[in-house]
Design an enzyme around this catalytic site. Structure first.
Site, PDB file in Angstrom:
ATOM      1  N   LYS A 265       0.846  -1.200   0.000  1.00  0.00           N
ATOM      2  CA  LYS A 265       0.000   0.000   0.000  1.00  0.00           C
ATOM      3  C   LYS A 265       0.885   1.256   0.000  1.00  0.00           C
ATOM      4  CE  LYS A 265      -3.396   2.496   2.917  1.00  0.00           C
ATOM      5  NZ  LYS A 265      -4.252   2.447   4.130  1.00  0.00           N
ATOM      6  N   ASP A 270      -2.908  10.010   4.138  1.00  0.00           N
ATOM      7  CA  ASP A 270      -4.298   9.610   4.326  1.00  0.00           C
ATOM      8  C   ASP A 270      -5.032  10.597   5.240  1.00  0.00           C
ATOM      9  OD1 ASP A 270      -6.681   8.308   4.483  1.00  0.00           O
ATOM     10  OD2 ASP A 270      -5.940   6.586   5.645  1.00  0.00           O
ATOM     11  N   LYS A 277     -10.470  12.383   8.763  1.00  0.00           N
ATOM     12  CA  LYS A 277      -9.969  11.932  10.056  1.00  0.00           C
ATOM     13  C   LYS A 277      -9.912  13.110  11.029  1.00  0.00           C
ATOM     14  CE  LYS A 277      -6.785   8.273   8.465  1.00  0.00           C
ATOM     15  NZ  LYS A 277      -7.456   7.146   9.119  1.00  0.00           N
ATOM     16  N   ASP A 288       1.425   6.137   5.728  1.00  0.00           N
ATOM     17  CA  ASP A 288       0.463   5.186   5.150  1.00  0.00           C
ATOM     18  C   ASP A 288       0.977   4.547   3.854  1.00  0.00           C
ATOM     19  OD1 ASP A 288      -1.893   3.866   5.658  1.00  0.00           O
ATOM     20  OD2 ASP A 288      -3.182   5.330   4.659  1.00  0.00           O
ATOM     21  N   ASP A 347     -12.482   6.748   4.112  1.00  0.00           N
ATOM     22  CA  ASP A 347     -11.251   6.507   4.869  1.00  0.00           C
ATOM     23  C   ASP A 347     -10.816   5.040   4.785  1.00  0.00           C
ATOM     24  OD1 ASP A 347      -9.091   7.097   6.413  1.00  0.00           O
ATOM     25  OD2 ASP A 347     -10.203   7.223   8.312  1.00  0.00           O
ATOM     26  N   GLU A 349      -9.708   3.478   2.334  1.00  0.00           N
ATOM     27  CA  GLU A 349      -9.213   3.639   0.966  1.00  0.00           C
ATOM     28  C   GLU A 349      -8.139   2.628   0.587  1.00  0.00           C
ATOM     29  OE1 GLU A 349      -7.953   5.176   3.488  1.00  0.00           O
ATOM     30  OE2 GLU A 349      -5.843   4.741   3.094  1.00  0.00           O
ATOM     31  N   ARG A 351      -7.894  -0.580   1.023  1.00  0.00           N
ATOM     32  CA  ARG A 351      -8.426  -1.788   0.383  1.00  0.00           C
ATOM     33  C   ARG A 351      -8.851  -1.507  -1.052  1.00  0.00           C
ATOM     34  NH1 ARG A 351     -12.723  -2.318   5.170  1.00  0.00           N
ATOM     35  NH2 ARG A 351     -11.004  -1.209   6.160  1.00  0.00           N
TER      36      ARG A 351
END
Ligand code: BES
Ligand code: MN
Ligand code: ZN
Length: 498
Positions: A265, A270, A277, A288, A347, A349, A351
């Protein structure tokens, strides 16, 4: 920093610093015992009085005042002899290296490879000592005017005898390569998102390709669209930074050997997107892309070590930003796998972008696919900071990753993936939705990924382990851990029996 090996007796070497070890609850032995005699029994007195018991993590430092060949002696506790592992050696080496550096020592000799670890030879011990040393001395100061001033210039690893010296030297080099690459991954993680953008990661991969002979292909926004990577496109919509899909191919194994495919990833920042968030600690979301950094740097290591294997690295990379063109809750995206995905929470995201990379992996007819991602806060809640979550569709594959985790000190712990969890991400309007109920969030995330794979697959959730912000560890300073680099190299060799 230079590393070398020697088979000279450690107590006879003229040096600024000499690092030795002691097992808890035992009498002094070997060079420690000999030096104790020269040094007015200072070591045995410290042991007797309980000042230094030889527990893991303890060190005893003595200035020899000209009485020994070394100016300073450091004895590291290894704990009980039977419990010593390669991780004990890494930690002891890390603590010693930092103590020497902070004490102004520039050159030192370490005897850590003379310890006893069940099932490991001097080579592996030397590798672990080199890894622990390099990893512990890392500091991220490239954006500061004031750099780390105290620097270790050379480290000499003592081999038990002349015969094993070449093996020790080779493993020291291996340890240094692995640690260097883990430290590069740390740099990529620690660099803020205005510098480490998706294009920056892509350029790092390109650079590695040129330097080490890895075939690197970068897809930009147009190619991502042409390839129908709907998950990555949905997340990238809200950002002004163009997305990248990074492909690294190292095909130096037998021609008919199916490649191991590693997916990371590469979310460079993020914010959560429209499902934004809270601002507290949001700065840590520059990390991230830790999975992406792990894949890029594992590929670098595999090439640098010239491992005869077929390995492909895939890193989908973008930011997750709120904005006028951001994907919105309720939107539906079609992934490269053809699966339609209702985006309940923007959020979740990771996946979405991983789903396209997992689907893309099928083009290689891979032996197996392993992804690594800072995927869910729920995984950090479940396991804390000392184990990554491990999921998969193949018991042997999961077992190998778990073994690699133990061997490298990058421990992974198996979690279930039963059909009940898959039921929880059924959507009313699409094939699946990107969030399940609150409880078991790490597992429903894994279940979401599983919808996009065929064949042997494993998933490593490093949300709780990729970044340290509470307290530094023996060989891990605050910030990016560089987790997954050593794990993946060990795994590739383990799976292929190399
Ligand atoms: N990148 C985060 C996961 C994360 C959280 C990593 C904390 C490191 C530390 C991921 O994209 C995320 O936001 N996940 C959500 C999923 C939820 C909306 C279902 C989470 O864990 O809260
Ligand atoms: Mn998120
Ligand atoms: Zn994320």
């Amino acid at each position: 920093m230079k590393f070398q090996a020697t088979s000279r007796k450690p107590e006879t070497i003229k040096t600024e610093g000499l690092a030795l070890f002691h097992y808890e609850g035992e009498d002094l032995a070997g060079p420690v015992k000999d030096l104790d005699k020269i040094l007015d029994s200072k070591i045995s007195k410290a042991v007797k009085s309980g000042v230094f018991e030889g527990k893991q993590g303890q060190i005893l430092q003595i200035d020899t005042l000209g009485k020994a060949s070394a100016e300073k002696i450091l004895v590291a506790g290894l704990g009980k002899r039977d419990a010593v592992t390669l991780e004990t050696i890494r930690r002891a080496a890390g603590i010693s290296a930092r103590a020497f550096r902070d004490g102004g020592v520039k050159n030192f000799v370490t005897a850590m490879a003379l310890a006893e670890v069940k099932g490991a030879n001097a080579g592996l011990l030397a590798q672990s000592a080199a890894e622990g040393t390099k990893l512990a001395l890392y500091s991220f100061d490239q954006l500061k005017a004031e750099k780390q001033k105290k620097k270790i210039e050379s480290v000499t690893v003592v081999s038990p005898d002349a015969v094993s010296e070449p093996i020790v030297a080779k493993h020291v080099r291996r340890g240094v390569t692995l640690a260097d690459n883990a430290c590069l991954a740390r740099d990529l993680i620690n660099l803020p998102s205005n510098i480490a953008t998706p294009s920056y990661l892509a350029n790092e991969a390109k650079k590695a390709g040129k330097e080490l002979g890895i075939k690197v292909t970068i897809l930009g926004p147009k190619e991502i669209e042409k390839n129908k990577m709907g998950g990555l496109m949905a997340v990238a919509r809200g950002s002004h930074e163009p997305a990248r899909f990074i492909i690294m191919e190292w095909m130096k194994g037998p021609k008919n050997q199916k490649p191991i495919t590693l997916v990371g990833k590469g979310l460079t920042f993020d914010t959560g997107g429209i499902s934004i968030k809270p601002s507290e600690k949001m700065e840590e979301m520059k990390s991230d892309m830790s999975g992406g950094a792990a894949v890029i740097c594992a590929m670098r290591s595999i090439a640098a070590l010239n491992i005869k294997a077929n390995v492909v690295g895939l890193v989908p990379s973008t930011e997750n930003m709120p904005g006028g063109s951001s994907v919105k809750p309720g939107d539906v995206a079609t992934g490269l796998s053809g699966v339609t995905m209702e985006i309940i929470n923007t959020d979740a995201e990771g996946r979405l972008i991983l789903s396209d990379a997992l689907a893309y992996a099928k083009r290689y007819n891979p032996d197996c696919v392993v992804d690594i991602a800072t995927l869910t806060g729920a995984c950090a809640v479940a396991l804390g900071g000392f184990a990554s979550g491990l999921f998969g569709t193949d018991e042997e594959l999961v077992g190998q990753i778990k073994e690699s985790g133990e061997a490298t000190g990058e421990r992974c712990w198996p979690m279930p993936l039963w059909p009940e969890y898959e039921d929880q991400i059924r959507s009313e309007v699409a094939d699946i939705k990107n969030v399940g109920p609150r409880w078991g969030g790490a597992i429903t995330a894994a279940a979401f990924l599983k919808k996009h794979v065929t064949g042997k697959w494993a998933h490593i959730d490093i949300a709780g382990t990729a970044y340290i912000s509470d307290k530094p560890r023996s060989y891990i300073p605050l910030g990016g851990v560089g987790l997954g680099v050593r794990l993946f190299v060990d795994f590739v060799e383990r799976r292929l029996g190399l």
